[in-house]
Design a protein around this motif. Sequence first.
Motif, PDB file in Angstrom:
ATOM      1  N   TYR A   1     -14.930 -10.820 -34.126  1.00  0.00           N
ATOM      2  CA  TYR A   1     -14.998 -12.268 -33.998  1.00  0.00           C
ATOM      3  C   TYR A   1     -16.041 -12.804 -34.969  1.00  0.00           C
ATOM      4  O   TYR A   1     -17.001 -12.117 -35.325  1.00  0.00           O
ATOM      5  N   GLU A   2     -15.856 -14.068 -35.354  1.00  0.00           N
ATOM      6  CA  GLU A   2     -16.799 -14.735 -36.256  1.00  0.00           C
ATOM      7  C   GLU A   2     -17.301 -16.013 -35.597  1.00  0.00           C
ATOM      8  O   GLU A   2     -16.623 -16.591 -34.751  1.00  0.00           O
ATOM      9  N   ARG A   3     -18.463 -16.451 -36.029  1.00  0.00           N
ATOM     10  CA  ARG A   3     -19.013 -17.704 -35.535  1.00  0.00           C
ATOM     11  C   ARG A   3     -18.015 -18.830 -35.826  1.00  0.00           C
ATOM     12  O   ARG A   3     -17.458 -18.913 -36.904  1.00  0.00           O
ATOM     13  N   GLY A   4     -17.777 -19.676 -34.841  1.00  0.00           N
ATOM     14  CA  GLY A   4     -16.843 -20.780 -35.000  1.00  0.00           C
ATOM     15  C   GLY A   4     -15.443 -20.496 -34.486  1.00  0.00           C
ATOM     16  O   GLY A   4     -14.646 -21.411 -34.314  1.00  0.00           O
ATOM     17  N   ASP A   5     -15.109 -19.209 -34.224  1.00  0.00           N
ATOM     18  CA  ASP A   5     -13.790 -18.879 -33.675  1.00  0.00           C
ATOM     19  C   ASP A   5     -13.624 -19.521 -32.297  1.00  0.00           C
ATOM     20  O   ASP A   5     -14.582 -19.636 -31.525  1.00  0.00           O
TER      21      ASP A   5
END
Length: 186
Positions: free
Chosen positions: A76-80
Amino acid sequence: MPQPNEQFTNKRLDKSSSFRRRILRAVIVVIGVILLLLLIAFVLMKPFTVSEKTVSELEKGELIFADRIGRMFADYERGDLLVYEAYEADRAIKCAGRIAALPGERVSVTGGRIYIDGILLDESGYASFFPSDIECELRLGEKELLLLPDSREEIYSVADYVCGYSDIIGEIRFRVYPVNRLEVFK
């Protein structure tokens, strides 16, 4: 030597069995497509109806699909945008939230703004500020994310939005209803 009527009958049998084979193939293809769609819709993806507006891209009543297996292939990435289970009293409720902090990060909220490892997080494109009286600091565990709603006026404790990987249902991938707002998310 075949009689003329026998030749005519054999040709009719060949045509009718060819027609039956084509129909059978078409039925098999239709059943295969239906099974594939059901697999995608209910095994690989999880349907979810938005019960309240928590992220700017989603409205109450919309039908979205969350990808249940994507995390196996990429982190996962920041903002997902994720769907996760939160616990209220003695029951689990499904919520949508945006990843603000990743595993192992130090999160602090001061003056209505969020800092990750001491650096101001720029969420100006989608999130509102926290109430200015909220002050907190926490460090996320190795299997935890901070999932926040975009509207933060009603947040009283940031720690309530720490989510373990086991509570994540999936990453939001598609909006399918209402039809005029069909969308594929990152």
